[in-house]
Design an enzyme around this catalytic site. Sequence first.
Site, PDB file in Angstrom:
ATOM      1  N   GLU A 147      -1.685  -8.839   4.872  1.00 15.66           N
ATOM      2  CA  GLU A 147      -1.421  -8.936   6.318  1.00 15.66           C
ATOM      3  C   GLU A 147      -2.690  -8.817   7.148  1.00 15.66           C
ATOM      4  OE1 GLU A 147      -0.778  -6.339   4.443  1.00 15.66           O
ATOM      5  OE2 GLU A 147      -0.921  -4.438   5.532  1.00 15.66           O
TER       6      GLU A 147
ATOM      7  N   CYS B 168       0.844  -1.196   0.000  1.00 16.36           N
ATOM      8  CA  CYS B 168       0.000   0.000   0.000  1.00 16.36           C
ATOM      9  C   CYS B 168       0.883   1.252   0.000  1.00 16.36           C
ATOM     10  CB  CYS B 168      -0.966  -0.056   1.183  1.00 16.36           C
ATOM     11  SG  CYS B 168      -2.379   1.057   0.993  1.00 16.36           S
TER      12      CYS B 168
ATOM     13  N   HIS C  43      -3.861  -5.645   1.137  1.00 16.98           N
ATOM     14  CA  HIS C  43      -3.259  -5.942   2.440  1.00 16.98           C
ATOM     15  C   HIS C  43      -3.386  -7.409   2.815  1.00 16.98           C
ATOM     16  CE1 HIS C  43      -2.546  -1.750   3.506  1.00 16.98           C
ATOM     17  NE2 HIS C  43      -3.714  -1.474   2.954  1.00 16.98           N
TER      18      HIS C  43
END
Lengths: 221, 736
Positions: free
Chosen positions: A199, A86, A197
């Site tokens: 994560e 990002c 994302h």
Amino acid sequence: MNAAIMLFPGINRERDMAIALTRSFGRPPRMIWHREADLTGIDVVVIPGGFSYGDYLRCGAMAAHSPCMAAIRAHAVRGGYILGVCNGFQILTEAGLLPGALLRNANLRFIARDCCLRVERGDTVFTSHYQRGQVFRAPMAHGDGNYFADPATLDRLEGEGLVAFRYAPPVGNPNGSARDIAGILSPNLRVLGLMPHPEDLVDPLLGGEDGKPLFDSLAAA
Amino acid sequence: MTARTVDAALAREFGLAAGEYARVLAILGRTPTLAELGIFSVMWSEHCSYKSSRLWLRQLPTTAPWVIHGPGENAGVVDIGDGLAAVFKMESHNHPSFIEPYQGAATGVGGIMRDVFTMGARPIANLNALRFGDPAHPRTRHIVDGVVRGIGGYGNCVGVATVGGEVDFHPAYNGNPLVNAMTVGVARRDRIFLSAAAGVGNPVVYVGSKTGRDGIHGATMASAAFAGDSEAKRPTVQVGDPFTEKLLIEACLELMATDAIVAIQDMGAAGLTSSSVEMAGKGGVGIALDLDAVPQREAGMTAYEMMLSESQERMLMVLRPEREALARAIFAKWELDFSVIGRLTDSGRIVVRHRGRIEADIPLAPLADQAPLYRRPTAPPAPPPPLHRLPDPAGLAPALLRLLACPDLCARTWIWDQYDATVGGQTVKRPGAADAAVVRIEGHARALALTTDCTPRYCAADAAQGAAQAVAEAWRNLTAVGATPLALTDNLNFGNPERPEVMGQLVAAVTGMAAACRALDFPVVSGNVSLYNETDGRSVLPTPAIGGLGVMEDAAQAVGIALPAGHDLVLLGAATGHLGQSLWLREVAGQAAGWPPQVDLPAERRVGDFVRARIRAGGVAACHDVSDGGLLVAVAEMVLAGDVGAALLPGPDGLTPHGFWFGEEQARYVLAVGDGAALVAAALAAGVPARRLGTTGGGDLTLPDGATISLMTLRQAHERFLPDWLEQGREFQAQG
């Protein structure tokens, strides 16, 4: 592999990233404030998401001139691994470590929803735990994720197999990115930048583990 | 400005009534300076002093064994177990959001986050309760767009997940939208920071952004009704800087890990004035400020301007003197201003110096103790027009599609898609996935459940019942995910309290809330009152927005609304076919009439406690409360969330189909379970009315009258309105 997360002022997904890395690596990453330049012993440098310097100039433009960028460049030259997610991807393009730029989303709005990513290469240090062609879900949260590069650069990225992920059906391409590109690699395959994302999807309780193979891949490298 | 003579006329311009100005003169024994007049006028504004509502707010229950700090601090604090505390509050930014929607909403989010992290908590979630005008009104689209962008622009940048909230539309908000922002943070329960200053001689430190001329007299603006000239008030709106807020959060939390801070408060409404006056006043000390030391963004600011500026992202702290250097180093690391701007004194006065002159010298005790307190006249609210017996004018399927498509019930996806709900990596139930958002606490199995609720049309018809309903619905939404409701924050949005009928609404609402809070063991721990929500003499609907917080020991137990296939659907709670003030009545039958559904508090508690126990015991695959739109809308929402159809059985004899399926009786839940008969039996044994509704599966919603609606048809109806209206620029056409 030893991982470190770079902390620029305004970064805000460093905790998410630390959780994901810890889950796969079995130990927490080092957290490095952007004024420190010591990357000794670090194999993979992670630049997480957020709004470095508020993104008040261009996204990532200020952070690309931070004191630690010299160390990160040296790390890249040494053949070290770098993951930018990002805002981290935006910083890598602003710093010239990856080609192209991230423009405003085509709909001119912040987009925060899950997208689908198709794995274009399953043979990199970031993607070895995925299969090529596999589609997985990842949350996205950005206002400027519309990947842009000139046609020659896009042709080169595709020709040299440097596209890591593309936006895929059923969600499709949410932000207008050229050729549906969501993530790209450096020519030596050691620098990865992507907008969504992974994560934030490493825990079944939070909706799935679709993002976990990326970190497992790194941990196994 | 400095050339103005301070007199009764200027005091009136600053919002002080004649009697209030006389009191200022008596306290000082002389004519105030301009800065002093400014200080009195903001401290005694409705926004800061609660002078019209304070008397009534005392009725609200504010204590429970798990309440650590109730109203009176920057935010409420409750014990959530594991040595942790939740810190939370809701606050309005209504007037600024009408004048400048983006910045008004953005700074509302920023302000409420500061109220939370000033107490030592890391903000983990934001919610917002929004009321907009008629979609057919020419200005509404612009306001919706700006407010949503502003909330996202601030919250996304700071990196606090926006996980929930609510949106209503009504013509009563045409000239006065409501933007109520709520923040929830988590702290160690033994590390809560308070605002009472202590230690004569201790340094008073200013940190954060520089002071500019923005937002001067914002609190006064928030305390007056709008007329047509509200555009001219744009300079009183502050401008947000979420990047600085993020740095401020990190710097403050880093400092809070040390023992440097004696007291801390954010500079919110009335900026430097309220923070310094309240900190010194609460601590029973005096304070001397040197404005030359205030970091300034503009040249030539006067004491009056600096004391009244509402520049954002600023905090005031009292430090242990020996820790000043440590604190300075932390703020230098985060590249934030840090300036000692004064000392605590034993004078009991606030003394403000600027360029060698004393610009203000006010005794603190009377500034607080003699603040005006009004028992304003009240008039009983008018009863709603009566509801006559109605035929079913539409049939179930067309009525359902119309309801799902209407602005008050349509999918909020267009809004949620602009809010980062996942940052922080702990969002277990995102917006729309469950009746309450569920956010796990990092490093723990424990999670918080969060919701905001209010049904203003009920409050307009019966303020006491409507306010009780808002509390009950918040409690119910927390229950429906399996959480134990702990406490609430409120945001009481009303019109001009100088109108007896508005004051009557406020008093009735507080009474209704208090009864519900007591019956449900759901105390009020923080809140905000926003009055004068009126434009050109027209008040908003009475809107006591409730922000509820609950806890669950294991986030894995959280239940959402998405239906799985192959389950039984069961209704828990009594069905009486109550259509008064229902959305069906408004959207399908075209009238707003009758009394709203009554809130039976013992039943609410009984049904809710039963539902929570069943969820905890396992075996509940989905749970959704029955609220706006009634039972059939609840089922349709569960169908859409799960992308799984359902086939429904007929309702009971003695109720009309539209009464059963669209009535909005309270204290009801729809559950999806493996064995519906067993659940019905267990519920009846516990004194909880229960009824099997049907089964889940397939790709259609099949109604008891045989009508079949495909999921695609349902989804198209549900998801069309906001994107069409906001992205395609299509005009809103009221149906019917």
